[in-house]
Each structure stands twice: as C-alpha cells, then as structure tokens.
Scaffold this motif. Structure first.
Motif, PDB file in Angstrom:
ATOM      1  N   THR A  18       0.700  -1.305   0.036  1.00  0.00           N
ATOM      2  CA  THR A  18       0.004  -0.132  -0.075  1.00  0.00           C
ATOM      3  C   THR A  18       0.851   1.223  -0.015  1.00  0.00           C
ATOM      4  O   THR A  18       0.324   2.286  -0.147  1.00  0.00           O
ATOM      5  N   ILE A  55       0.545   1.198  -4.155  1.00  0.00           N
ATOM      6  CA  ILE A  55      -0.747   1.263  -4.925  1.00  0.00           C
ATOM      7  C   ILE A  55      -1.870   1.055  -3.986  1.00  0.00           C
ATOM      8  O   ILE A  55      -1.578   0.528  -2.767  1.00  0.00           O
ATOM      9  N   PRO A  56      -2.787   1.778  -4.045  1.00  0.00           N
ATOM     10  CA  PRO A  56      -4.171   1.585  -3.163  1.00  0.00           C
ATOM     11  C   PRO A  56      -4.733   0.234  -3.048  1.00  0.00           C
ATOM     12  O   PRO A  56      -4.643  -0.533  -4.167  1.00  0.00           O
ATOM     13  N   LEU A  94      -6.800  -1.103  -6.022  1.00  0.00           N
ATOM     14  CA  LEU A  94      -5.908  -1.478  -7.158  1.00  0.00           C
ATOM     15  C   LEU A  94      -5.379  -2.767  -7.052  1.00  0.00           C
ATOM     16  O   LEU A  94      -5.314  -3.561  -8.039  1.00  0.00           O
TER      17      LEU A  94
END
Lengths: 353, 214
Positions: free
Chosen positions: A204, A207-208, A211
């Motif tokens: 994290t 990327i979130p 996603l």
C-alpha cells in the motif's frame, strides 16, 4: 525443550507453534562477497562461490536459513536485460528491456533452462542443499510477475501502463506469470525449501488497496497455487497492514513486513492465517551499537513472537553491504538472549516511550 | 508567504486521489473562473498536492496516486502557466538530480510536483558526484534537490555536499528518498540542509528557503 535444528525451528514457527527459540533469518546476500574477499561482481559470477559464501555466513552468524538470492536484476538478464554492478551495493538493473508499451505485443517469455545466469543460481542451490540436506531451510527468491515490470520497463512507465493500458498490462502479466512459475519451480526442484515472492509494488506504499485487489492480488492468485512449495510474500520495506488479510487470501504462508508499521498490529491482523517475517530496520542497522541491536530485537520479539508465527529478520529482504559484522553478531546474540521460548519476560515488557 | 487554500482545493484533491481526471479538470476550470492562473495554482493545486503528499507519508495514499497526481497537475499548470510565464518561479535557481542511482521515480515525482507548484528547475537526470559538482557550480545553482533510492547512493551525497559546500557555502541542499525515510539521522550525517518525506515537503522547504534568500 531440546534444541531444534533450523528447519524444525522454522517449520514449528510457521505452524503457529512455539519452537525452542525464535527463528532468525539474516538475509545477507552481498556479505558473502566480503567473506570471500571478492568484489560483488566477481562473487556472483560463479555458483560455487555463492554457495561457499552463504555456507560461511551460516556458520558465522548462525542464521536459521541459507539465502539463495543473488540480485533481483538477474531475472531481467533472462529477458535480455543487463546488470550494473556497484562496488558497495546491490547490483542494479540496466536499461529497460521494454522501451515502449508496444514492445509488450511481441514479447515472449524466456526459457529458464536457456538462461545461464539463472542456471548459476540453481547450481548454487544444489551445492547448498548437498551440504545441509534438510537441516537448514534454503530460501530462494522469485520476483512477483506484478513487480517484475519495474525492472522490465521502469516504475513510472509501469504505473502509467497499469492505469492507462489494461490490455497490455494483462498480456505482460500473462507472460510474467509463466516466467515466475517456471523460475520458482526450478529453484524448488534444485533444492530450495521455499520461495520468497518479492512483490513490493503490491504494497500500500505503492498502490491503493482497491487497485491491489484488481491487479497484484489477482496475479498472485494465478501464480502462487502453481508454485510447488511454500511461499513468503515480501513487501521489501513497503507497508501492508491494510491488505494483510488480502495477501493471506492468496495462499502465501509468510508475509515480509515493514518497520514503518507496528509489528503488534500486524501480528493481530495476521491472526494465525499467515506468519510474519521482519521487521528490523536495515538502513539504520548500519550505525547500530550492540545496545541498539538488542533493543530492536527485543522489541520485535515482544511484539510478534508469542505463540509462534514469527521469524525475526530485516524489513527489506536484504541486509545492506554497509552493515558491519559486529552488528549482525549483536543481533544474533540478542536473539539468543531474548528469543528462547517460553517468552515469559514479554508480559512485563513495555514499549519504549 | 504561504497562500491559504481555496475551498476548491479539497474537491480537487479528492479528484486527484481518485485519479478522476474529468472532475479534476472541471474543478480547476471552476477555480480559473474565480482566480487568476497563479492564484489557482497557489490556492488550489499546491494545497491539494501538499495534502496528497502528507497522506502518502501517513500511509493513506499510495505512490501511484502521488505520481499520477503530480503528472496531471504538471500538465494543467503548464497549460495556464507556460514555462516562459513571468509568474513562474525561476528563482532561486534550482536543480534536481538522481545521484549515483538508477531509480528515477522519486525524482520524477518531485520534479512534477515542483513544476505543478509553479517552480521552474533544471532536471539534471542521473549524475555521479564529479559531474554534479561541476554542473551545479557552472549553472550557479542556489538550491539543489538530490534524490536517491539505495543506501550506497545516499552515502555518496556526503561527498557531493562536502565539495559543493566548500565551493559555495550559500548553496542549499535538500535530500530525499527511501534511505532518508528509514534513517531520520542520515540527512544530517551526509551534510544536507534538510530532508523531505514527500514531494510536497520539497515544495514547502524550497519556498521557505526562497523567502530566506530574498
């Protein structure tokens, strides 16, 4: 409890039970070159040197594993890439092999059998296995198909690909999955005990979560069941607390966690579904005193080792070249002092203010 | 002095984090109806990017969102404040570099966010210490931003700082990248003037230095 060997200790911990003491994985790949008095480039040029170096380090630090990792860029060498060797740090990936997204359309998965650098790694594993048999786990590394493109095309272009060109992203993932599965299984066939599945892009930090669920997790779910041995998913210093349960759902046995997150919270979130590997700060380790090492080891054990399910290690998956021997030996000594089960002292331990 | 955030900074930030380009464009167009281009940048774009950067540092936003936000903002700011616009901040003369390292993403993000905040700066790409010292002195740089990812590169900053500060004691050096995040004492050890945990920190620190230099 009678003393266990490293394999028994590690398997007991991964079975969410308390072994005789907390397993310690000192992931020193580059230090083997120092041990043999070779440059890093020379060291990695011959399989027997790496096997010899790792075995010497095992004896010196009494770590609970052998680390068969050379350097991440060796995988992109199989794809036609190059490696830049530094005198004092991890070998780096040279120019990207994918210079334009259109290259993905004609890219082909390379054969592990035809890649001489990868064959060298396999030979090192065979030699290590011949020496230790089933007494010490041999940890090999395969970069996740989802994280490999950072080296194949550069991080910035890869982020743009994920967001802006999903068909090509899917094609690249399909190619990379075939490679990673073949590479991981070849290492297991050579004698590796487990595969460290390096997947920092899924962190994290990078990327979130939403996603990750569409991309990194999907890729892991298509990859890990085809790897014929246990895997440890490593975030290479990145955060993972918000996705720890999602990582566990991929079927991995262990998650390598970051010093940026609270180990006690991670342990609670792991909830015996996965074991944790971590999370000593490798960058700070360079200037630790023996007291610093003891404090850090004690804190990690206090936060995560009760009940098993924990392997003490650094938080990146590779201890920097600059970390001196006396620090590594101090970590070993602190693990010996504070890592013996039962960990009765933990009840009275207070986190530093 | 730092400008107060306009109320549109919040919806603009949310659109950036969601990578919702259409909404971000609409909010920025709305801002341009109420503010001059420079005010829209200073009161909407900069606070939004600062908030995104702070959220990344706290673990609430991911690097991919920071990168895509920075690139998008760089693009829209270039549209309303072209590089030749007199409202662009060409002073203090600044440059950014990746030192002895091949990991360029961090520098790319900081460069985008600096430019999206109205700054113009030299992008030196990747350099080793000798080349960097020569170039900084030749260009009469007053603020240098150094980005690294791996520890050996971070340790090379020490030599760069020593040589640059010897030649030009007034030069300000800001360092950033993973080794400085994981070891909070490292920036002082290498002789830098400051470190930033995010691209937004870089903007705030350079703005502060800009005020001190005037």
């Amino acid at each position: 409890m009678s003393a266990m060997n490293s394999m028994q200790r590690t398997l007991t911990a991964l079975g969410q039970q308390e072994p005789d003491c907390v397993p310690l994985f000192l992931l020193t790949s580059l230090h083997g070159a120092k041990e043999l008095g070779l440059s890093i480039e020379q060291y990695f040029s011959r399989a027997e040197q790496v096997a010899d170096g790792q075995l010497r380090l095992l004896e010196k630090y009494r770590s609970d594993c052998l680390y068969a990792f050379y350097y991440a860029a060796i995988e992109t060498e199989a794809w036609g890439g190059t490696t830049l060797f530094l005198p004092d740090g991890p070998p780096l990936c040279g120019a990207p092999v994918i210079t334009r997204p259109e290259h993905i359309d004609t890219l082909r998965t390379p054969s592990v059998a035809d890649a001489e650098p990868l064959q060298r790694v396999l030979e090192s594993i065979r030699q290590m296995k011949a020496r230790v048999g089933d007494t010490v786990p041999i940890i090999a590394v395969a970069v996740a198909p989802f994280s490999l493109p950072v080296m194949q095309m550069g991080f910035d272009k890869y982020i743009e690909l994920i967001y802006q060109d999903r068909p090509r992203f899917e094609r690249l993932m399909a190619l990379n999955i075939e490679f990673t599965v073949a590479w991981a299984n070849a290492q297991l066939d050579a004698g590796a005990t487990a595969i460290c599945y390096f997947d920092p892009v899924s962190s994290t930090t990078n990327i979130p979560r939403e996603l990750y669920l569409q991309t990194g997790q999907e890729v892991a779910k298509r990859t890990l069941p085809r790897i014929k041995g246990p895997t440890a998913t490593h975030m290479a210093s990145g955060r993972c607390l918000p996705i720890l349960a999602d990582i566990a759902a991929t079927g991995t046995a262990v998650v390598g966690v970051s010093v940026l997150e609270d180990l006690a919270e991670l342990k609670a979130a792991a909830n015996k579904r996965v074991s944790l590997l971590g999370n000593l700060n490798g960058v700070e380790m360079r200037r630790w005193t023996a007291d610093d090492a003891e404090r850090a080891v004690k804190q990690a054990i206090a936060q995560a080792a009760a009940g098993g399910g924990f392997i003490l290690s650094d938080n990146h998956g590779e201890i920097p070249w600059q970390v001196p021997d006396d620090v590594l030996l101090a970590i070993r000594a602190a693990a010996d002092k504070w890592g013996r089960y039962p960990l009765d002292w933990v009840r009275d331990w207070k986190p530093p203010a | 002095m730092k400008k107060a955030a306009h109320p549109l900074a919040t919806p603009f930030r949310h659109a950036l984090e969601a990578l919702d380009r259409v909404t971000a464009e609409a909010v920025f167009a709305n801002a341009l109806e109420q503010l001059s281009p420079l005010q829209a940048v200073e009161q909407v774009v900069v606070p939004a990017l600062e908030a995104v950067g702070a959220a990344w540092h706290d673990g609430n936003v991911a690097l991919s969102q920071v990168y895509m936000s920075g690139r998008f903002c760089e693009e829209i700011v270039d549209r309303v404040l072209p590089p030749s616009d007199p409202d662009r901040k060409h002073q203090p003369r600044s440059a950014i570099v990746v030192l002895s390292d091949y990991h360029l993403l961090g520098k790319r993000i900081v460069y985008s966010v600096m430019r999206a905040s109205g700054f113009e700066l030299f992008d030196y790409g990747r350099m080793d210490v000798d080349e960097l010292v020569e170039r900084v002195l030749a260009d009469r740089i007053r603020v240098l931003l150094i980005s690294v990812l791996i520890l050996p590169s971070a340790l090379k900053v020490k030599e760069a700082c020593r040589r640059l500060k010897t030649a030009d004691p007034a030069l300000k050096i800001l360092v950033g990248g993973a080794p400085f995040l994981f070891d909070p004492q490292l920036w002082q050890e290498v002789g830098a003037d400051a470190t930033g945990a995010s691209a937004a920190d870089a903007v705030a620190i350079v703005e502060r230095w800009m005020g001190e230099m005037q």
